[in-house]
Design an enzyme around this catalytic site. Structure first.
Site, PDB file in Angstrom:
ATOM      1  NE  ARG A 165       0.243   1.401   3.367  1.00 39.57           N
ATOM      2  CZ  ARG A 165       1.171   2.266   3.639  1.00 39.57           C
ATOM      3  NH1 ARG A 165       2.437   1.893   3.766  1.00 39.57           N
ATOM      4  NH2 ARG A 165       0.906   3.551   3.762  1.00 39.57           N
TER       5      ARG A 165
ATOM      6  CB  ALA B 214       0.442   6.781  -3.938  1.00 37.05           C
TER       7      ALA B 214
ATOM      8  CG  ASN C  73      -2.248  11.481   2.544  1.00 36.96           C
ATOM      9  OD1 ASN C  73      -1.756  10.557   1.884  1.00 36.96           O
ATOM     10  ND2 ASN C  73      -1.858  11.714   3.790  1.00 36.96           N
ATOM     11  CE  LYS C  74      -5.085   5.578   4.351  1.00 32.17           C
ATOM     12  NZ  LYS C  74      -6.132   4.784   3.654  1.00 32.17           N
TER      13      LYS C  74
ATOM     14  CG  ASP D 146      -3.042   7.616  -1.744  1.00 30.92           C
ATOM     15  OD1 ASP D 146      -2.765   7.983  -0.591  1.00 30.92           O
ATOM     16  OD2 ASP D 146      -2.920   6.440  -2.152  1.00 30.92           O
TER      17      ASP D 146
HETATM   18  O1  MRU Z   1      -4.477   3.182   2.216  1.00 32.23           O
HETATM   19  P1  MRU Z   1      -3.007   3.375   2.080  1.00 32.23           P
HETATM   20  O2  MRU Z   1      -2.224   2.826   3.227  1.00 32.23           O
HETATM   21  O3  MRU Z   1      -2.492   2.886   0.746  1.00 32.23           O
HETATM   22  O4  MRU Z   1      -2.817   4.946   2.099  1.00 32.23           O
HETATM   23  C1  MRU Z   1      -1.537   5.473   1.971  1.00 32.23           C
HETATM   24  C2  MRU Z   1      -1.482   6.935   2.127  1.00 32.23           C
HETATM   25  O5  MRU Z   1      -2.473   7.591   2.326  1.00 32.23           O
HETATM   26  C3  MRU Z   1      -0.138   7.575   1.958  1.00 32.23           C
HETATM   27  O6  MRU Z   1      -0.049   8.732   2.727  1.00 32.23           O
HETATM   28  C4  MRU Z   1       0.070   7.949   0.488  1.00 32.23           C
HETATM   29  O7  MRU Z   1      -0.165   6.840  -0.351  1.00 32.23           O
HETATM   30  C5  MRU Z   1       1.422   8.452   0.226  1.00 32.23           C
HETATM   31  S1  MRU Z   1       2.630   7.196   0.415  1.00 32.23           S
HETATM   32  C6  MRU Z   1       4.146   7.811   0.052  1.00 32.23           C
END
Ligand code: MRU
Length: 348
Positions: free
Chosen positions: A48, A50, A249-250, A239
């Protein structure tokens, strides 16, 4: 275990990815040999973050090509189209997944005069390149971002934008690692990141194993800490960034950005160019993944929520560009991002 975390690695003829669902209790690689299996690894969150999703996707395409390497060009192309579709359907928000598919598809299309076998080799080389470039990009973002952090800074981060979310070094945690490498004393405040706990499980694990001071808080504590002057900067990953600088983002990132704004704390987003989606004008057009309700009602097999309650589980939120102090990219910092500044960044 070595300090460098190899989130994904190629082993002779297959892909191996760290199973991020079981960290930090267990450390284990899972083996992948097809696009469909990689898509399942992405969907189920073995991998997981991005950029890591982008790298896994590139390898998923290469694996499928290798499986089809002895087929006719018609069969090869049909099989590859199926692979693109299955990968595309794994998760909707991280643009790096679609970016990697586009990149692999154009390499394939540029080489259609070659045999399936030769195309498969070229696609595997391209996947290795995507992975290598990801680390270089993170290093470049790291050196730009490190300059933004004062010696002694207490930096809050949300989710995991570390080595585990990329091919290595990390985006937001890459900025922190790079600042530490320059000799600055940086301490990290990690939001636990409900409901999947990427902060508590993954960010905390990455920082602890490198002896970078880290303090874990639950997501509802950041406002309190900010109001007491205990946070100097926020650095998060993303993301997908829309053409106008709105940031997906998350889930919970928006809340942190509003609080940072309220307390005059700089809010930075570490963002490789591959995460900027200029085909989308603003954040409201970014697709937001809804994940299984079980992630909110309990953990693993244990359910703490009342039976029968209705549940929402959007996995991402949108932080409007006006709350972003700066996008940290591999080409430099874009302060107070706007459509114009983002276009200029691509043209520079
Ligand atoms: O659901 P996830 O764990 O894939 O979410 C990840 C995030 O929100 C990260 O902050 C984002 O992908 C950036 S990772 C460098």
């Amino acid at each position: 275990m070595s300090k460098n975390i190899e989130t994904l690695r190629w082993n002779v003829d297959h892909l191996e990815m760290i199973d991020q669902r079981i960290l930090p209790a267990d450390f284990q690689y899972i083996t992948y040999d097809s696009a469909a299996s990689v898509a399942e690894g992405i969907r189920s969150m073995v991998v997981r973050g991005a950029p890591a999703i982008g790298c896994a996707t590139a390898y998923g395409v290469a694996l499928e090509a290798l499986t089809l390497k002895n087929t006719s060009s018609e069969e090869f192309l049909k099989g590859m189209e199926d692979a693109f579709v299955v990968l595309q359907q794994s998760r909707p928000t991280a643009i790096n997944l679609f970016w990697a598919i586009d990149r692999m598809r154009s390499i394939m299309n540029e080489n259609l005069d070659l045999s399936s076998n030769e195309i498969a080799d070229i696609l595997l080389k391209e996947a290795h390149k995507v992975k290598k470039e990801d680390i270089e990009i993170n290093r470049a973002m790291g050196s730009f971002g490190a300059e933004l952090l004062q010696d002694g800074a207490r930096v809050l981060t949300h989710c995991n934008a570390g080595a585990l979310a990329t091919a290595g070094h990390g985006t937001a945690l890459g900025v922190i690692r790079s600042a530490v490498e320059t000799g600055k004393k940086i301490s990290v405040i990690a939001d636990e990141t409900r409901p999947f706990l990427q902060g508590a499980r993954l960010t905390a694990w990455e920082m602890v194993r490198e002896n970078i001071p880290v303090t874990l808080i639950s997501d509802n504590m950041s406002g309190h800490l900010m109001s007491r002057g205990e946070v100097d900067a926020v650095v998060v990953g993303t993301d997908r960034v829309a053409g106008n600088g709105d940031v997906a983002n998350k889930i919970g990132t928006y809340m942190v950005a509003v609080l940072a704004n309220r307390h005059n704390i700089p809010f930075y987003v570490a963002c490789p160019l591959s995460t900027i989606d200029r085909s989308i004008a603003s954040g409201s057009d970014i697709p937001i993944e809804e994940r299984p309700t079980k992630e909110v009602t309990g953990y693993k097999d244990y359910q703490w929520a009342a039976e029968g309650v209705s549940v929402r589980n959007p996995a991402f939120d949108i932080t409007p560009a006006e709350l972003v102090t700066g996008l940290i990219t591999e080409k430099g910092i874009v302060y107070q991002p706007t459509s114009k500044k983002i276009s200029q960044l691509f043209d520079s």
